[in-house]
Design an enzyme around this catalytic site. Sequence first.
Site, PDB file in Angstrom:
ATOM      1  N   GLU B  50       0.828  -1.215   0.000  1.00 16.02           N
ATOM      2  CA  GLU B  50       0.000   0.000   0.000  1.00 16.02           C
ATOM      3  C   GLU B  50       0.862   1.265   0.000  1.00 16.02           C
ATOM      4  OE1 GLU B  50      -3.080   0.029  -0.518  1.00 16.02           O
ATOM      5  OE2 GLU B  50      -3.802  -1.937   0.096  1.00 16.02           O
ATOM      6  N   ASN B  54       1.457   3.900  -3.110  1.00 14.32           N
ATOM      7  CA  ASN B  54       1.106   5.312  -2.981  1.00 14.32           C
ATOM      8  C   ASN B  54       2.262   6.219  -3.401  1.00 14.32           C
ATOM      9  OD1 ASN B  54      -1.478   4.840  -2.150  1.00 14.32           O
ATOM     10  ND2 ASN B  54      -1.135   5.338   0.005  1.00 14.32           N
ATOM     11  N   ARG B 113      -8.763   3.449  -8.340  1.00 14.51           N
ATOM     12  CA  ARG B 113      -8.229   3.343  -6.982  1.00 14.51           C
ATOM     13  C   ARG B 113      -9.392   3.378  -5.993  1.00 14.51           C
ATOM     14  NH1 ARG B 113      -3.884   1.730  -7.305  1.00 14.51           N
ATOM     15  NH2 ARG B 113      -3.823   1.753  -5.070  1.00 14.51           N
TER      16      ARG B 113
HETATM   17  N1  LIG Z   1       3.021   9.151  -0.988  1.00 11.80           N
HETATM   18  C1  LIG Z   1       2.014   9.969  -1.336  1.00 11.80           C
HETATM   19  N2  LIG Z   1       2.255  11.115  -2.011  1.00 11.80           N
HETATM   20  C2  LIG Z   1       1.254  11.960  -2.359  1.00 11.80           C
HETATM   21  N3  LIG Z   1      -0.051  11.719  -2.097  1.00 11.80           N
HETATM   22  C3  LIG Z   1      -0.367  10.589  -1.430  1.00 11.80           C
HETATM   23  C4  LIG Z   1       0.644   9.660  -1.019  1.00 11.80           C
HETATM   24  N4  LIG Z   1       0.020   8.637  -0.388  1.00 11.80           N
HETATM   25  C5  LIG Z   1      -1.290   8.922  -0.405  1.00 11.80           C
HETATM   26  N5  LIG Z   1      -1.539  10.085  -1.027  1.00 11.80           N
HETATM   27  C6  LIG Z   1      -2.873  10.726  -1.197  1.00 11.80           C
HETATM   28  O1  LIG Z   1      -3.786  10.125  -0.295  1.00 11.80           O
HETATM   29  C7  LIG Z   1      -4.916   9.596  -0.998  1.00 11.80           C
HETATM   30  C8  LIG Z   1      -5.441   8.368  -0.314  1.00 11.80           C
HETATM   31  O2  LIG Z   1      -4.524   7.284  -0.380  1.00 11.80           O
HETATM   32  P1  LIG Z   1      -5.047   5.787  -0.244  1.00 11.80           P
HETATM   33  O3  LIG Z   1      -5.852   5.675   1.003  1.00 11.80           O
HETATM   34  O4  LIG Z   1      -3.903   4.861  -0.380  1.00 11.80           O
HETATM   35  O5  LIG Z   1      -6.062   5.617  -1.479  1.00 11.80           O
HETATM   36  P2  LIG Z   1      -5.764   5.460  -3.044  1.00 11.80           P
HETATM   37  O6  LIG Z   1      -4.317   5.103  -3.235  1.00 11.80           O
HETATM   38  O7  LIG Z   1      -6.676   4.358  -3.467  1.00 11.80           O
HETATM   39  O8  LIG Z   1      -6.094   6.780  -3.677  1.00 11.80           O
HETATM   40  C9  LIG Z   1      -4.418   9.386  -2.417  1.00 11.80           C
HETATM   41  O9  LIG Z   1      -5.463   9.395  -3.363  1.00 11.80           O
HETATM   42  C10 LIG Z   1      -3.456  10.561  -2.586  1.00 11.80           C
HETATM   43  O10 LIG Z   1      -4.152  11.744  -2.886  1.00 11.80           O
HETATM   44 MG   LIG Z   2      -3.263   3.773  -2.098  1.00 12.89          MG
END
Ligand SMILES: Nc1ncnc2c1ncn2[C@@H]1O[C@H](COP(=O)(O)OP(=O)(O)O)[C@@H](O)[C@H]1O
Ligand SMILES: [Mg+2]
Lengths: 104, 148
Positions: B50, B54, B113
């Site tokens: 996960e 990300n 996503r």
């Molecule tokens: N490493 C990262 N850098 C920038 N934005 C991030 C990062 N990790 C998460 N995000 C932001 O947080 C949101 C939620 O993440 P997550 O719960 O993993 O859902 P998803 O990956 O399905 O969008 C993402 O859509 C993104 O906007």
């Molecule tokens: Mg994610």
Amino acid sequence: MEIGCKTEGNTTVAYILGEIDHHNAVTARAALDEMIEQLAPIRFGIDLSGVTFCDSSGLGLVMGRMRKCQTVGSSMFIKNPSAAAERMLAIAGMDRILKIERGK
Amino acid sequence: MSERITNVMKTEFAAKSINEAYARSAVAAFAALCDPSVSVIADIKTVVSEAVTNAIVHGYAGFENKQECIVSVLCKMTEGNKLIIRIKDKGRGIEDVHTAMQPLYTTDTDGERSGMGFTVMQSFTDAIRVRSTPGKGTVVTLEKRLKR
Ligand SMILES: Nc1ncnc2c1ncn2[C@@H]1O[C@H](COP(=O)(O)OP(=O)(O)O)[C@@H](O)[C@H]1O
Ligand SMILES: [Mg+2]
């Protein structure tokens, strides 16, 4: 990861073997969408019994295919999710909104 | 009082989706040195997948030379068999971490996503910390007790 499908009557069941992560989900999405578009079956199942690893990308894959099935009028269900797939579906409460067939 | 560190592992790789499998396997192999249960290993693989996904998908979204975009994963094992995993990217960062962590929240526009990544990380670990600076990058720190 390996993907295939089998059609019997009005039902097509696709299967995914191996790991579903974001990398593999991109490939799986293309393969499943092609089946849904070309066959537009009355019932479209995704057999997840052979899934050895699944993260939330697998959830996104399932949610996306539900929408895809709606556009062609197929009714989608999940078949025999493995433990790895099942707990992902459960975490999002999708085990409640999705048809899940077990056994057979 | 923090626990004494007994072992450390660090790996760095290009922000390419093919490395997601590499990252979770590497951390799982490090964790396996403490002989945890199969289900604990499955949890670790999932949460690493996960956080690394990300970094690749959101952190470095829009960056051109992916092979120059580096994701770093640092693992520390404590005396009490607690695994501390730090996943770091130098990407876009997150404006509002609290909102980003809400279940089903995603900034993805492609519809592929689920927005459940942070929820999965929270449910499968004992602790999560997210530090992010817009324009600078994101550090996610996860803690998991491997044995009682
Ligand atoms: N490493 C990262 N850098 C920038 N934005 C991030 C990062 N990790 C998460 N995000 C932001 O947080 C949101 C939620 O993440 P997550 O719960 O993993 O859902 P998803 O990956 O399905 O969008 C993402 O859509 C993104 O906007
Ligand atoms: Mg994610």
